[in-house]
Design a protein around this motif. Structure first.
Motif, PDB file in Angstrom:
ATOM      1  N   GLY A 136       0.808  -1.219   0.000  1.00 52.37           N
ATOM      2  CA  GLY A 136       0.000   0.000   0.000  1.00 52.37           C
ATOM      3  C   GLY A 136       0.835   1.260   0.000  1.00 52.37           C
ATOM      4  O   GLY A 136       1.834   1.359   0.707  1.00 52.37           O
ATOM      5  N   GLY A 137       0.412   2.236  -0.797  1.00 50.42           N
ATOM      6  CA  GLY A 137       1.024   3.560  -0.773  1.00 50.42           C
ATOM      7  C   GLY A 137       2.344   3.655  -1.516  1.00 50.42           C
ATOM      8  O   GLY A 137       2.882   2.663  -2.023  1.00 50.42           O
ATOM      9  N   TRP A 138       2.854   4.895  -1.566  1.00 48.73           N
ATOM     10  CA  TRP A 138       4.114   5.171  -2.278  1.00 48.73           C
ATOM     11  C   TRP A 138       4.688   6.451  -1.679  1.00 48.73           C
ATOM     12  O   TRP A 138       4.173   7.540  -1.915  1.00 48.73           O
ATOM     13  CB  TRP A 138       3.858   5.329  -3.764  1.00 48.73           C
ATOM     14  N   ILE A 139       5.744   6.309  -0.890  1.00 50.09           N
ATOM     15  CA  ILE A 139       6.324   7.443  -0.173  1.00 50.09           C
ATOM     16  C   ILE A 139       7.594   7.905  -0.856  1.00 50.09           C
ATOM     17  O   ILE A 139       8.553   7.132  -1.019  1.00 50.09           O
ATOM     18  CB  ILE A 139       6.633   7.060   1.286  1.00 50.09           C
ATOM     19  N   SER A 140       7.632   9.150  -1.266  1.00 49.56           N
ATOM     20  CA  SER A 140       8.826   9.749  -1.862  1.00 49.56           C
ATOM     21  C   SER A 140       9.235  10.962  -1.035  1.00 49.56           C
ATOM     22  O   SER A 140       8.458  11.913  -0.900  1.00 49.56           O
ATOM     23  CB  SER A 140       8.552  10.181  -3.306  1.00 49.56           C
ATOM     24  N   LEU A 141      10.427  10.917  -0.505  1.00 45.47           N
ATOM     25  CA  LEU A 141      10.972  12.045   0.249  1.00 45.47           C
ATOM     26  C   LEU A 141      11.891  12.889  -0.628  1.00 45.47           C
ATOM     27  O   LEU A 141      11.635  14.061  -0.879  1.00 45.47           O
ATOM     28  CB  LEU A 141      11.735  11.546   1.479  1.00 45.47           C
ATOM     29  N   PHE A 142      12.952  12.289  -1.102  1.00 51.66           N
ATOM     30  CA  PHE A 142      13.939  12.975  -1.937  1.00 51.66           C
ATOM     31  C   PHE A 142      13.307  13.536  -3.208  1.00 51.66           C
ATOM     32  O   PHE A 142      13.551  14.685  -3.589  1.00 51.66           O
ATOM     33  CB  PHE A 142      15.052  11.985  -2.274  1.00 51.66           C
ATOM     34  N   GLU A 143      12.480  12.752  -3.851  1.00 49.01           N
ATOM     35  CA  GLU A 143      11.884  13.205  -5.108  1.00 49.01           C
ATOM     36  C   GLU A 143      10.880  14.335  -4.870  1.00 49.01           C
ATOM     37  O   GLU A 143      10.843  15.302  -5.632  1.00 49.01           O
ATOM     38  CB  GLU A 143      11.244  12.037  -5.844  1.00 49.01           C
ATOM     39  N   ARG A 144      10.072  14.235  -3.827  1.00 46.66           N
ATOM     40  CA  ARG A 144       9.143  15.325  -3.543  1.00 46.66           C
ATOM     41  C   ARG A 144       9.902  16.594  -3.194  1.00 46.66           C
ATOM     42  O   ARG A 144       9.496  17.698  -3.584  1.00 46.66           O
ATOM     43  CB  ARG A 144       8.190  14.927  -2.414  1.00 46.66           C
ATOM     44  N   MET A 145      11.019  16.479  -2.480  1.00 44.80           N
ATOM     45  CA  MET A 145      11.832  17.654  -2.180  1.00 44.80           C
ATOM     46  C   MET A 145      12.398  18.269  -3.456  1.00 44.80           C
ATOM     47  O   MET A 145      12.479  19.494  -3.590  1.00 44.80           O
ATOM     48  CB  MET A 145      12.950  17.286  -1.203  1.00 44.80           C
TER      49      MET A 145
END
Length: 333
Positions: A136-145
């Motif tokens: 479930g879900g898809w978490i992007s930290l570096f890419e969203r930044m």
């Protein structure tokens, strides 16, 4: 043995009856092949299902439509080809002035999450009915930044350790904490991260900066998932050889990476048996340019080197519009 048990046994090195299958089909491939893809029955032959929901790019058509699109975070995208994601041409923060007044789209997420929850629960029920392992879900930290700041600006911020960088990271983390909390309320087996950390030949930033700035962020979210009894899947393109031990230490269960640009044997020599490799057959060379025989040979090489101690390999590949149908059939056989 159903797909869920097959994947769990693979992740836990407990001897599945066969290597699990997972096939990702990009929107561009669906546009190109239409009913021909449906006739292959891909979903019936795979063991995993990946679900997305409110504000996720995969669940937001604007990211894949030709033209200009302003996403829920305020980033302006330009896309010249339907079915593929475009590029951010106007980030939110050309400068960090005003970051203190900016609000992540948490309220919009919560509103759309509640509206879409019945549909999401129906998808979960259907996946359970068919014995699937649910990611479930898809978490992007570096890419969203990167989207918020602009890639070049963000790289400079990382090198200089600008104060605004840490404000930006906390802004994104504030959203992802709530996002994670909502997904963990559902009957899923795992959550997924998606941040591309490699170029074709190296990491995009220094390993020391990765450990200092980003590793603590991942550690927090992964810890939350593990405390809830969920598995952790991580997608990261490029040459990420030096990050495998970091992912193993953090407790990542399955890593989706471009094994062939690093060398399958080289990766296996160091890390096979220590983490599950969530694919993949090369989508740069073998899948679009190879023959069905070469696709099957690549799968055999991965099995030989990666499937150790009763687990460690999920047969995952990504299908774009440049992959011939006969190669897709070879994946499924």
């Amino acid at each position: 043995m159903d797909g869920r048990e097959r994947v769990l046994r693979t992740l836990e090195f407990r001897g599945p009856d066969r290597i699990p299958r997972d096939v990702w089909v990009l929107p561009a491939a669906r546009i190109a092949y239409g009913k021909q893809l449906e006739e292959l029955g891909i979903s019936e032959q795979t063991d995993l299902v990946s679900l997305t929901g409110a504000l996720d790019p995969a669940a937001t058509p604007g990211y894949f439509e030709e033209g200009v699109f302003v996403d829920p975070w305020g980033c302006t995208w330009n896309n010249i080809q339907a079915g593929l994601m475009g590029e951010v041409k106007k980030p939110v923060f050309e400068e960090y002035d005003g970051i203190g007044r900016y609000q992540a789209p948490i309220a919009q997420f919560l509103k759309e999450w509640e509206a879409g929850l019945p549909g999401l629960q129906a998808q979960i029920a259907d996946a359970r009915k068919h014995g699937k392992f649910i990611v479930g879900g898809w978490i992007s930290l570096f890419e969203r930044m990167q989207y918020l700041r602009g890639t070049e600006n963000l790289y400079c911020d990382i090198a200089l350790e600008e104060d605004g960088l840490f404000q930006l990271a906390e802004l994104v983390m504030g959203y992802q904490r709530i996002y994670t909390e909502k997904w963990l309320e559902l009957d899923i087996d795992a959550m997924a991260f998606g941040d591309d950390w490699g170029s074709q030949i190296s990491l995009l930033i220094s390993p020391d900066q990765w450990r200092k700035i980003f590793k603590p962020l991942y550690r927090e979210l992964i810890g939350t998932m593990k405390a809830a009894g969920k598995k952790v899947f991580f997608h990261s393109d490029g040459y990420i050889m030096s990050l495998y031990p970091e992912f193993i230490e953090l407790g990542v269960d399955a890593i989706n990476s471009q094994l062939w640009c690093m060398g399958v044997e080289e990766v296996a020599e160091k890390y096979a048996g220590k983490i599950t490799f969530w694919g993949e057959i090369s989508r740069q060379t073998t899948l679009p340019k190879g023959t069905p025989k070469e696709v099957r040979e690549a799968a055999s090489i991965m099995k030989e080197h990666m499937f150790l101690n009763g687990g460690g390999l999920i047969g995952q590949s990504e299908i774009n519009k440049d992959v011939p149908l006969e190669n897709i059939r070879a994946l499924l056989n």
